[in-house]
Enzyme design. Structure first.
Site, PDB file in Angstrom:
ATOM      1  CE  LYS A   6       0.092   2.039   3.454  1.00 42.75           C
ATOM      2  NZ  LYS A   6       0.137   2.862   4.774  1.00 42.75           N
ATOM      3  CG  ASP A 135      -2.435   1.639   7.139  1.00 43.14           C
ATOM      4  OD1 ASP A 135      -2.985   2.650   7.107  1.00 43.14           O
ATOM      5  OD2 ASP A 135      -1.172   1.558   7.142  1.00 43.14           O
TER       6      ASP A 135
HETATM    7  O1  C5P Z   1      -3.402   1.561  14.093  1.00 42.90           O
HETATM    8  P1  C5P Z   1      -1.614   1.212  14.056  1.00 42.90           P
HETATM    9  O2  C5P Z   1      -1.518  -0.032  14.652  1.00 42.90           O
HETATM   10  O3  C5P Z   1      -1.295   1.102  12.627  1.00 42.90           O
HETATM   11  O4  C5P Z   1      -0.948   2.435  14.575  1.00 42.90           O
HETATM   12  C1  C5P Z   1       0.144   2.356  15.225  1.00 42.90           C
HETATM   13  C2  C5P Z   1       0.309   3.627  15.834  1.00 42.90           C
HETATM   14  O5  C5P Z   1       0.588   4.692  15.008  1.00 42.90           O
HETATM   15  C3  C5P Z   1      -0.896   4.148  16.849  1.00 42.90           C
HETATM   16  O6  C5P Z   1      -0.443   3.347  18.209  1.00 42.90           O
HETATM   17  C4  C5P Z   1      -0.457   5.413  16.982  1.00 42.90           C
HETATM   18  O7  C5P Z   1       0.604   5.851  17.962  1.00 42.90           O
HETATM   19  C5  C5P Z   1      -0.237   5.736  15.548  1.00 42.90           C
HETATM   20  N1  C5P Z   1      -1.368   6.264  14.829  1.00 42.90           N
HETATM   21  C6  C5P Z   1      -1.618   7.473  15.185  1.00 42.90           C
HETATM   22  N2  C5P Z   1      -2.846   7.871  14.363  1.00 42.90           N
HETATM   23  C7  C5P Z   1      -3.369   7.142  13.224  1.00 42.90           C
HETATM   24  C8  C5P Z   1      -2.669   6.147  12.739  1.00 42.90           C
HETATM   25  C9  C5P Z   1      -1.583   5.514  13.862  1.00 42.90           C
HETATM   26  O8  C5P Z   1      -1.489   8.356  16.045  1.00 42.90           O
HETATM   27  N3  C5P Z   1      -4.520   7.546  12.444  1.00 42.90           N
END
Ligand code: C5P
Length: 284
Positions: A6, A135
């Site tokens: 992606k 994602d």
């Molecule tokens: O959801 P994911 O596991 O991909 O997110 C990893 C980290 O990235 C989250 O714990 C957060 O710190 C940050 N994040 C964020 N805002 C988002 C997506 C991710 O702050 N929209």
């Protein structure tokens, strides 16, 4: 099945929620390269890894892998046992901003939806996928789209052509939470994103007025990315050079696959140790 890489063509941060998650606008396309997943029936759940980056996951508890969590989640929703063996061919660098783990999870959801005859719609699968990571819903859709809110609000975008892309990963890992932590407002204002693009020129013209808000913090954490991005921008035929997601993969877009291939050879000469991959972002 291909778990397609992606790419965030742009990523704007428009705010921050009380729980710390950031509000995004991001136009996403999927490449014709990625990890590969194969499944077969098995009395108990099993996950086997192979491929160039399998060793990088060797120390991880298999039960914690997003593929295992996705299989357990779907089995739970469908009220059945996860009686499946998954072989995951890990071709994408780990933690690369290419959504590798998310694409793997989405892929196993799509495979199991079919294998178990569950008949969930893509939108239902994306809802089931949301708790697995920001994602994963986008990767369930696996087609050009706009991600908003924290990623779960999805609007499909019709991009009617393929886009040659050069992907370059410096083979070091940037932690997504660390990059978000290093990000500092001002926030981006919300923009109007067209629901379709019918020419490369229209897409490049639009992207020129966008950016990746995580690029600056990523370059602060890893200053060598600045140099790489400058070099990608200077390559013959390069139309846009940018960080994908929270990095560390950088990409350049080209008008033609020939220019892209020549650029790849040049970058690989400069950085023999880097992961350098040409691909096509798939239009619909
Ligand atoms: O959801 P994911 O596991 O991909 O997110 C990893 C980290 O990235 C989250 O714990 C957060 O710190 C940050 N994040 C964020 N805002 C988002 C997506 C991710 O702050 N929209």
């Amino acid at each position: 099945m291909l778990a397609a890489a992606k790419l965030n063509l742009f990523l704007h941060i428009t705010g921050k929620r009380a729980d710390g998650y950031h509000l995004l606008q991001s136009l996403v396309m999927f490449a014709d390269v990625g990890d590969r997943l194969r499944i077969r029936s098995s009395p108990v759940f099993d996950l086997q890894l192979c491929g160039e980056y399998a060793a990088a996951l060797a120390s991880e508890d298999r039960a914690d892998n997003l593929v295992s969590r996705a299989a357990r989640t779907l089995a739970g929703v469908a009220n059945r046992s996860p009686d499946i063996a998954v072989e995951l061919e890990k071709n994408l660098p780990i933690g690369a901003g290419l959504g590798g783990g998310s694409a793997d999870a989405a892929c196993v959801l799509r495979l199991l939806n079919e294998h178990w005859g569950l008949h969930y719609t893509t939108a239902q699968l994306a809802d089931i996928a949301a708790p697995l990571g920001s994602d994963v819903p986008a990767c369930v859709h696996n087609t050009s789209l706009l991600m908003e809110s924290v990623g779960e609000q999805i609007t499909l975008c019709n991009i009617t052509f393929d886009v040659p892309v050069l992907l370059v990963n410096p083979r070091f890992h940037l932690s997504t939470p660390d990059v978000y932590r290093a990000y500092a407002p001002p926030f981006d204002t919300s923009i109007h994103v067209p629901k379709y693009f019918t020419s490369l020129t229209a897409l490049f013209d639009f992207l020129e007025h966008t950016h990746n808000a995580l690029q600056r913090p990523a370059c602060v954490l890893a200053p060598e990315l600045d140099t790489l991005l400058e070099q990608l921008g200077d390559l013959h035929g390069s139309r846009l050079a940018r960080l994908s997601g929270s990095g560390a993969t950088c990409f350049a877009l080209f008008d033609t696959a020939d220019d892209c291939k020549q650029a790849a050879d040049k970058i690989q000469d400069i950085y023999p140790a880097y992961w350098v991959q040409t691909a096509m972002l798939r239009g619909n």
